[in-house]
Every structure is written in C-alpha cells, then in structure tokens.
Motif scaffolding. Structure first.
Motif, PDB file in Angstrom:
ATOM      1  N   ASP A 124      36.387  -2.957 -28.012  1.00 19.95           N
ATOM      2  CA  ASP A 124      35.298  -3.267 -28.945  1.00 19.95           C
ATOM      3  C   ASP A 124      35.853  -3.933 -30.204  1.00 19.95           C
ATOM      4  O   ASP A 124      36.841  -3.476 -30.779  1.00 19.95           O
ATOM      5  N   MET A 125      35.198  -5.016 -30.617  1.00 20.89           N
ATOM      6  CA  MET A 125      35.533  -5.662 -31.881  1.00 20.89           C
ATOM      7  C   MET A 125      34.263  -5.774 -32.708  1.00 20.89           C
ATOM      8  O   MET A 125      33.210  -6.135 -32.189  1.00 20.89           O
ATOM      9  N   ILE A 126      34.377  -5.451 -33.978  1.00 21.36           N
ATOM     10  CA  ILE A 126      33.230  -5.409 -34.872  1.00 21.36           C
ATOM     11  C   ILE A 126      33.566  -6.128 -36.170  1.00 21.36           C
ATOM     12  O   ILE A 126      34.701  -6.107 -36.621  1.00 21.36           O
ATOM     13  N   THR A 127      32.562  -6.770 -36.732  1.00 24.28           N
ATOM     14  CA  THR A 127      32.669  -7.374 -38.053  1.00 24.28           C
ATOM     15  C   THR A 127      31.571  -6.781 -38.921  1.00 24.28           C
ATOM     16  O   THR A 127      30.393  -6.866 -38.576  1.00 24.28           O
ATOM     17  N   LEU A 128      31.978  -6.182 -40.030  1.00 24.57           N
ATOM     18  CA  LEU A 128      31.035  -5.651 -41.009  1.00 24.57           C
ATOM     19  C   LEU A 128      30.970  -6.644 -42.157  1.00 24.57           C
ATOM     20  O   LEU A 128      32.009  -7.064 -42.667  1.00 24.57           O
ATOM     21  N   PRO A 129      29.771  -7.020 -42.584  1.00 26.18           N
ATOM     22  CA  PRO A 129      29.675  -8.017 -43.656  1.00 26.18           C
ATOM     23  C   PRO A 129      30.126  -7.478 -45.012  1.00 26.18           C
ATOM     24  O   PRO A 129      30.057  -6.270 -45.266  1.00 26.18           O
ATOM     25  N   ALA A 130      30.592  -8.365 -45.853  1.00 29.24           N
ATOM     26  CA  ALA A 130      30.918  -7.993 -47.233  1.00 29.24           C
ATOM     27  C   ALA A 130      29.681  -7.364 -47.858  1.00 29.24           C
ATOM     28  O   ALA A 130      28.561  -7.821 -47.640  1.00 29.24           O
ATOM     29  N   GLY A 131      29.874  -6.307 -48.619  1.00 31.77           N
ATOM     30  CA  GLY A 131      28.774  -5.686 -49.349  1.00 31.77           C
ATOM     31  C   GLY A 131      28.031  -4.590 -48.623  1.00 31.77           C
ATOM     32  O   GLY A 131      27.179  -3.932 -49.222  1.00 31.77           O
ATOM     33  N   ILE A 132      28.310  -4.350 -47.340  1.00 29.12           N
ATOM     34  CA  ILE A 132      27.617  -3.270 -46.611  1.00 29.12           C
ATOM     35  C   ILE A 132      28.343  -1.944 -46.881  1.00 29.12           C
ATOM     36  O   ILE A 132      29.562  -1.875 -46.847  1.00 29.12           O
ATOM     37  N   TYR A 133      27.570  -0.907 -47.172  1.00 27.17           N
ATOM     38  CA  TYR A 133      28.153   0.426 -47.321  1.00 27.17           C
ATOM     39  C   TYR A 133      28.499   0.958 -45.938  1.00 27.17           C
ATOM     40  O   TYR A 133      27.682   0.889 -45.009  1.00 27.17           O
ATOM     41  N   HIS A 134      29.714   1.484 -45.810  1.00 22.88           N
ATOM     42  CA  HIS A 134      30.185   1.973 -44.525  1.00 22.88           C
ATOM     43  C   HIS A 134      31.291   3.001 -44.732  1.00 22.88           C
ATOM     44  O   HIS A 134      31.731   3.248 -45.855  1.00 22.88           O
ATOM     45  N   ARG A 135      31.748   3.548 -43.609  1.00 23.61           N
ATOM     46  CA  ARG A 135      32.877   4.476 -43.587  1.00 23.61           C
ATOM     47  C   ARG A 135      33.406   4.515 -42.157  1.00 23.61           C
ATOM     48  O   ARG A 135      32.749   4.030 -41.224  1.00 23.61           O
ATOM     49  N   PHE A 136      34.590   5.092 -41.986  1.00 27.03           N
ATOM     50  CA  PHE A 136      35.216   5.187 -40.666  1.00 27.03           C
ATOM     51  C   PHE A 136      35.798   6.581 -40.478  1.00 27.03           C
ATOM     52  O   PHE A 136      36.312   7.185 -41.426  1.00 27.03           O
ATOM     53  N   THR A 137      35.732   7.066 -39.255  1.00 26.09           N
ATOM     54  CA  THR A 137      36.414   8.300 -38.898  1.00 26.09           C
ATOM     55  C   THR A 137      36.856   8.233 -37.444  1.00 26.09           C
ATOM     56  O   THR A 137      36.267   7.509 -36.633  1.00 26.09           O
ATOM     57  N   LEU A 138      37.883   8.990 -37.147  1.00 22.76           N
ATOM     58  CA  LEU A 138      38.266   9.173 -35.762  1.00 22.76           C
ATOM     59  C   LEU A 138      37.219  10.027 -35.068  1.00 22.76           C
ATOM     60  O   LEU A 138      36.428  10.708 -35.728  1.00 22.76           O
ATOM     61  N   ASP A 139      37.224  10.007 -33.740  1.00 24.41           N
ATOM     62  CA  ASP A 139      36.405  10.962 -32.999  1.00 24.41           C
ATOM     63  C   ASP A 139      37.295  12.147 -32.623  1.00 24.41           C
ATOM     64  O   ASP A 139      38.396  12.296 -33.164  1.00 24.41           O
ATOM     65  N   GLU A 140      36.834  12.982 -31.716  1.00 26.64           N
ATOM     66  CA  GLU A 140      37.564  14.206 -31.381  1.00 26.64           C
ATOM     67  C   GLU A 140      38.915  13.960 -30.705  1.00 26.64           C
ATOM     68  O   GLU A 140      39.755  14.852 -30.654  1.00 26.64           O
ATOM     69  N   LYS A 141      39.160  12.736 -30.239  1.00 27.36           N
ATOM     70  CA  LYS A 141      40.452  12.410 -29.616  1.00 27.36           C
ATOM     71  C   LYS A 141      41.552  12.214 -30.664  1.00 27.36           C
ATOM     72  O   LYS A 141      42.731  12.215 -30.328  1.00 27.36           O
ATOM     73  N   ASN A 142      41.163  11.995 -31.919  1.00 26.89           N
ATOM     74  CA  ASN A 142      42.111  11.878 -33.035  1.00 26.89           C
ATOM     75  C   ASN A 142      43.137  10.754 -32.872  1.00 26.89           C
ATOM     76  O   ASN A 142      44.283  10.881 -33.302  1.00 26.89           O
ATOM     77  N   TYR A 143      42.725   9.656 -32.269  1.00 30.23           N
ATOM     78  CA  TYR A 143      43.656   8.545 -32.069  1.00 30.23           C
ATOM     79  C   TYR A 143      42.908   7.221 -31.943  1.00 30.23           C
ATOM     80  O   TYR A 143      41.945   7.126 -31.183  1.00 30.23           O
ATOM     81  N   VAL A 144      43.387   6.221 -32.674  1.00 30.11           N
ATOM     82  CA  VAL A 144      42.908   4.863 -32.490  1.00 30.11           C
ATOM     83  C   VAL A 144      44.029   3.903 -32.878  1.00 30.11           C
ATOM     84  O   VAL A 144      44.808   4.162 -33.806  1.00 30.11           O
ATOM     85  N   LYS A 145      44.126   2.833 -32.138  1.00 29.14           N
ATOM     86  CA  LYS A 145      45.029   1.720 -32.441  1.00 29.14           C
ATOM     87  C   LYS A 145      44.132   0.505 -32.592  1.00 29.14           C
ATOM     88  O   LYS A 145      43.397   0.164 -31.660  1.00 29.14           O
ATOM     89  N   ALA A 146      44.177  -0.108 -33.773  1.00 31.28           N
ATOM     90  CA  ALA A 146      43.232  -1.192 -34.061  1.00 31.28           C
ATOM     91  C   ALA A 146      43.934  -2.394 -34.680  1.00 31.28           C
ATOM     92  O   ALA A 146      44.876  -2.253 -35.456  1.00 31.28           O
ATOM     93  N   MET A 147      43.424  -3.550 -34.336  1.00 28.58           N
ATOM     94  CA  MET A 147      43.841  -4.792 -34.973  1.00 28.58           C
ATOM     95  C   MET A 147      42.935  -5.001 -36.174  1.00 28.58           C
ATOM     96  O   MET A 147      41.715  -4.851 -36.081  1.00 28.58           O
ATOM     97  N   ARG A 148      43.558  -5.345 -37.305  1.00 29.29           N
ATOM     98  CA  ARG A 148      42.810  -5.678 -38.511  1.00 29.29           C
ATOM     99  C   ARG A 148      42.956  -7.175 -38.731  1.00 29.29           C
ATOM    100  O   ARG A 148      44.073  -7.701 -38.689  1.00 29.29           O
ATOM    101  N   LEU A 149      41.849  -7.838 -38.957  1.00 29.21           N
ATOM    102  CA  LEU A 149      41.842  -9.286 -39.158  1.00 29.21           C
ATOM    103  C   LEU A 149      41.257  -9.606 -40.525  1.00 29.21           C
ATOM    104  O   LEU A 149      40.382  -8.888 -41.012  1.00 29.21           O
ATOM    105  N   PHE A 150      41.744 -10.668 -41.125  1.00 27.24           N
ATOM    106  CA  PHE A 150      41.256 -11.107 -42.437  1.00 27.24           C
ATOM    107  C   PHE A 150      41.175 -12.619 -42.489  1.00 27.24           C
ATOM    108  O   PHE A 150      41.920 -13.323 -41.807  1.00 27.24           O
ATOM    109  N   VAL A 151      40.310 -13.103 -43.358  1.00 23.78           N
ATOM    110  CA  VAL A 151      40.298 -14.504 -43.751  1.00 23.78           C
ATOM    111  C   VAL A 151      41.285 -14.589 -44.914  1.00 23.78           C
ATOM    112  O   VAL A 151      41.074 -13.984 -45.953  1.00 23.78           O
ATOM    113  N   GLY A 152      42.385 -15.323 -44.716  1.00 25.76           N
ATOM    114  CA  GLY A 152      43.387 -15.421 -45.773  1.00 25.76           C
ATOM    115  C   GLY A 152      44.198 -14.147 -45.875  1.00 25.76           C
ATOM    116  O   GLY A 152      44.343 -13.388 -44.918  1.00 25.76           O
TER     117      GLY A 152
END
Length: 179
Positions: free
Chosen positions: A123-151
């Motif tokens: 799964d890949m997701i883009t959240l727009p600038a200015g949206i209120y959000h948060r992140f948490t792990l689920d019960e598996k307690n593990y994630v490996k993610a690619m972070r992408l940026f403009v610039g």
C-alpha cells in the motif's frame, strides 16, 4: 486492497482497529475527496518497479529513504511512537509506501471525525499538506516503509491546533470546493 473505516471514540490501545459498531467503512472515493491518494504496488520489486518510478516522476518525488519501525530497529521507539500518534499536520505532502508489515494512518474528515486507514505490504498513500493525521503500528508492532519527498526531506510536524499555516488554510479551501 486498502481498508478504511470511521473510528470509535475509545482511548484503548491505539494499535487496536477501533472500528465503530456497527462498522462504517470508508471508500477510496471518500478518501480522494479528502485529498488522500492510494496506490497498490509490488513492494518486492520497489527498487526496479516502473510503476513506482512513473509515480515518482509525475509527482516529483525526488528523495527517498526507508524506515523500519519496531522496538529492535528504531532508537527511542516508545517516544517516537507517541510523536507519530500525536495529531499533527505537515506543510508538504506525506508519502508512505509500506514495504513490509502494517500499521494505521488516521485522518480527519470534513466533520473532524477520525477515519482509520489500514496499511499493509504494497500500500502507498499520499496525505495532502495541511490534513490533520497521525500514525500508529497495529498489533504486529512492525512496519517497514519507504518515505518519499518532493525535494529535500522536511520532518517538521505541527501539532494541532495549527490553523494559521497557509498549508492548512489551502487544505480547508480544498475541502470546501469538494463539498
């Protein structure tokens, strides 16, 4: 395929699903109306994936790194998890591509209610600038993610309230136009 739903008001462990009863699912179209974009990709070929390369070109994602979030790999794990789960916004898009594991992104809808987006491998997701959000792990307690940026990467999170930022003002105008 990604799943999303409206959350209950429980303050129990944030790693639990927190689905309403009865369940109130949220469609990809509803997420798009909030400016949240979604792709399903093949994470096992992320280094050579032409679809990912095309998305990066089209959206000018020029910088990338990979983060592993688990107790053994992330320094100051408990502190970082609390920071990620504190409601905030960014002045730029937030792009995350799940290469392994799983977790939840929570976003606010137009009525300020929480929507939980369950993210898993591919799964890949883009959240727009200015949206209120948060992140948490689920019960598996593990994630490996690619972070992408403009610039260059910008890691600054602005905790709520942050209504005075132009990115928030532009996002609110975007929501008004999609109403």
């Amino acid at each position: 395929m990604v799943q999303a739903w409206y959350m209950d008001e429980s303050t129990d462990d944030p790693r639990l699903p927190h689905r309403l009863n009865p369940d109130c699912p949220v469609s990809l179209e509803q997420l798009r109306k909030l400016g949240v974009l979604y792709w399903k990709l093949d994470p096992d070929k992320h280094e050579t994936d032409p679809e990912l390369a095309q998305i990066r070109r089209e959206r000018s994602y020029s910088w990338m790194d990979i983060i592993t979030i688990c107790k053994d790999k992330l320094p100051n794990f408990e502190e970082k998890i609390q920071v990620f789960y504190t409601e905030h916004l960014h002045l730029d898009e937030e792009i995350r591509y799940i290469l392994d594991g799983s977790g939840y992104f929570d976003v606010r809808d137009k009525e300020d209610k929480w929507i939980r987006i369950s993210m898993e491998k591919g799964d890949m997701i883009t959240l727009p600038a200015g949206i209120y959000h948060r992140f948490t792990l689920d019960e598996k307690n593990y994630v490996k993610a690619m972070r992408l940026f403009v610039g260059e990467p910008v890691w600054t999170a602005y905790n709520r309230p942050a209504e005075h930022f132009p990115a928030r003002e532009q996002y609110v105008k975007f929501l008004e136009q999609t109403a």
